[in-house]
Write a protein that holds these residues in place. Structure first.
Motif, PDB file in Angstrom:
ATOM      1  N   ARG A 145       0.828  -1.217   0.000  1.00  0.00           N
ATOM      2  CA  ARG A 145       0.000   0.000   0.000  1.00  0.00           C
ATOM      3  C   ARG A 145       0.859   1.263   0.000  1.00  0.00           C
ATOM      4  N   TRP A 146       1.954   1.224   0.786  1.00  0.00           N
ATOM      5  CA  TRP A 146       2.702   2.462   1.026  1.00  0.00           C
ATOM      6  C   TRP A 146       4.042   2.535   0.302  1.00  0.00           C
ATOM      7  N   TRP A 147       4.592   1.421  -0.151  1.00  0.00           N
ATOM      8  CA  TRP A 147       5.990   1.372  -0.597  1.00  0.00           C
ATOM      9  C   TRP A 147       6.157   0.689  -1.943  1.00  0.00           C
ATOM     10  N   TRP A 148       7.169   1.162  -2.685  1.00  0.00           N
ATOM     11  CA  TRP A 148       7.680   0.410  -3.829  1.00  0.00           C
ATOM     12  C   TRP A 148       8.786  -0.528  -3.336  1.00  0.00           C
ATOM     13  N   GLU A 149       9.675   0.007  -2.535  1.00  0.00           N
ATOM     14  CA  GLU A 149      10.765  -0.732  -1.888  1.00  0.00           C
ATOM     15  C   GLU A 149      11.204   0.106  -0.698  1.00  0.00           C
ATOM     16  N   PRO A 150      12.196  -0.351   0.086  1.00  0.00           N
ATOM     17  CA  PRO A 150      12.439   0.250   1.397  1.00  0.00           C
ATOM     18  C   PRO A 150      12.770   1.735   1.452  1.00  0.00           C
ATOM     19  N   VAL A 151      13.177   2.364   0.356  1.00  0.00           N
ATOM     20  CA  VAL A 151      13.491   3.791   0.432  1.00  0.00           C
ATOM     21  C   VAL A 151      12.625   4.650  -0.481  1.00  0.00           C
ATOM     22  N   HIS A 152      11.744   4.060  -1.248  1.00  0.00           N
ATOM     23  CA  HIS A 152      10.860   4.844  -2.117  1.00  0.00           C
ATOM     24  C   HIS A 152       9.407   4.536  -1.778  1.00  0.00           C
ATOM     25  N   TYR A 153       8.726   5.561  -1.283  1.00  0.00           N
ATOM     26  CA  TYR A 153       7.334   5.381  -0.890  1.00  0.00           C
ATOM     27  C   TYR A 153       6.400   5.796  -2.022  1.00  0.00           C
ATOM     28  N   LYS A 154       5.171   5.338  -1.923  1.00  0.00           N
ATOM     29  CA  LYS A 154       4.177   5.626  -2.945  1.00  0.00           C
ATOM     30  C   LYS A 154       3.481   6.959  -2.667  1.00  0.00           C
ATOM     31  N   ALA A 155       2.750   7.425  -3.662  1.00  0.00           N
ATOM     32  CA  ALA A 155       2.053   8.703  -3.542  1.00  0.00           C
ATOM     33  C   ALA A 155       1.097   8.702  -2.350  1.00  0.00           C
ATOM     34  N   ALA A 156       0.516   7.553  -2.040  1.00  0.00           N
ATOM     35  CA  ALA A 156      -0.440   7.475  -0.931  1.00  0.00           C
ATOM     36  C   ALA A 156       0.213   7.877   0.387  1.00  0.00           C
ATOM     37  N   LEU A 157       1.469   7.463   0.588  1.00  0.00           N
ATOM     38  CA  LEU A 157       2.146   7.842   1.826  1.00  0.00           C
ATOM     39  C   LEU A 157       2.541   9.312   1.795  1.00  0.00           C
ATOM     40  N   GLY A 158       2.946   9.813   0.618  1.00  0.00           N
ATOM     41  CA  GLY A 158       3.231  11.238   0.507  1.00  0.00           C
ATOM     42  C   GLY A 158       2.029  12.090   0.838  1.00  0.00           C
ATOM     43  N   ASP A 159       0.852  11.682   0.379  1.00  0.00           N
ATOM     44  CA  ASP A 159      -0.380  12.406   0.695  1.00  0.00           C
ATOM     45  C   ASP A 159      -0.658  12.365   2.195  1.00  0.00           C
ATOM     46  N   ARG A 160      -0.391  11.231   2.804  1.00  0.00           N
ATOM     47  CA  ARG A 160      -0.606  11.104   4.249  1.00  0.00           C
ATOM     48  C   ARG A 160       0.332  12.025   5.011  1.00  0.00           C
ATOM     49  N   MET A 161       1.559  12.124   4.564  1.00  0.00           N
ATOM     50  CA  MET A 161       2.524  13.025   5.198  1.00  0.00           C
ATOM     51  C   MET A 161       2.085  14.478   5.071  1.00  0.00           C
TER      52      MET A 161
END
Length: 227
Positions: A145-161
Motif C-alpha cells: 500500500r505504502w511502498w515500492w521498496e524500502p526507500v521509495h514510498y508511494k504517492a499514498a504515503l506522501g499524501d498522508r505526510m
C-alpha cells in the motif's frame, strides 16, 4: 516525471508487476547496504564540529529567520527494512545524532513570537506505515500500500505526510524539538529492538547481502542513541 515534478516510479511498477515487491526490495537492500557502509559513521567532523550538511542547514534556517519565513520540514520516511540496514551497518548512532542535531538547530532558530508555526516532523520512525510487510518471494500478485521498496514510498504515503504537516491528521510521524528529541530517539531504539527480535530472518538476509561479512548483528548498545 510529470509536469508538476512528481515521479510516478513507472520503472518500479514494471518490476513489481513482473518480479514482485520482494525481488525489488532485495535488490535495493543490497545497494543500500553498500552505500551505508561507504558513508562516514558520524555527522560530525573529526574535530567535533558539525559536518558541512549541518552547517548548510543552519545557514538556511538563519536566512528564513531573518526574512520572517515559516519553515515546515520533515525527516524522510524509510521502511523498517532500511532502518534495520542502518543498524546492521553500524550507522544507527550517526542517524540519531543527525536527527538530534536537526532538532536542536530547528529549536534554536525558530522565532519565539506567535504566528510562526515552524515544525520539524520525523517520519523516519517505526510506525504502522513503515512496518508494512513485504510480500513473500515470487509473490507477484500482492501489492504494498505504502511502498515500492524500502526507500521509495508511494504517492499514498506522501499524501498522508502532507495531511500530517498541514495539521489535518495526527497519526504518523513525531514533531521534533530540542526538548523531545532524546526521549523520542530512546523510544525508537526500543521499537527497533522489538522489530528486530520479531524479524530474525530479515536480519539474517541483510547480513547475507552485506559485502565481505561487513555487517554485524546489532546489540542494544549499538542500536541505542547515547543519551
Amino acid at each position: 516525471m510529470t509536469t508538476n515534478g512528481f515521479n510516478p516510479m513507472d520503472d518500479h511498477a514494471a518490476i513489481v508487476a513482473s518480479e514482485g515487491h520482494h525481488a525489488l526490495a532485495e535488490q535495493k537492500n543490497r545497494q543500500n547496504l553498500q552505500r551505508l557502509l561507504a558513508r562516514r559513521a558520524s555527522v560530525y567532523n573529526p574535530d567535533g564540529q558539525p559536518g558541512e550538511p549541518l552547517r548548510q542547514f543552519a545557514e538556511l534556517l538563519a536566512i528564513a529567520t531573518e526574512r520572517g519565513l515559516t519553515v515546515v520540514a520533515f525527516i524522510y520516511p524509510f521502511h523498517a527494512e532500511f532502518l534495520q540496514s542502518i543498524a546492521v551497518t553500524g550507522r544507527s548512532e550517526a542517524y540519531n545524532q543527525w536527527k538530534h542535531a536537526l532538532a536542536e538547530l530547528f529549536s534554536a532558530h525558530a522565532p519565539k513570537q506567535p504566528g510562526y508555526a515552524w515544525m520539524l516532523r520525523d517520519f523516519g520512525v517505526y510506525a504502522e506505515p513503515t512496518v508494512e510487510p513485504v510480500p513473500a518471494r515470487r509473490d507477484n500478485a500482492a501489492l504494498m500500500r505504502w511502498w515500492w521498496e524500502p526507500v521509495h514510498y508511494k504517492a499514498a504515503l506522501g499524501d498522508r505526510m502532507l495531511r500530517q504537516m498541514l495539521g489535518r491528521t495526527a497519526d504518523f510521524g513525531v514533531v521534533l524539538t530540542a526538548e523531545t528529541a532524546r526521549p523520542h530517539l530512546a523510544r525508537q531504539a526500543i521499537l527497533a529492538q522489538q522489530f528486530r527480535a520479531n524479524h530474525p530472518q530479515l536480519i539474517f538476509n541483510l547480513r547475507r547481502l552485506c559485502p565481505r561479512d561487513s555487517c554485524t548483528l546489532p546489540s542494544p548498545q549499538t542500536q541505542a542513541y547515547r543519551l
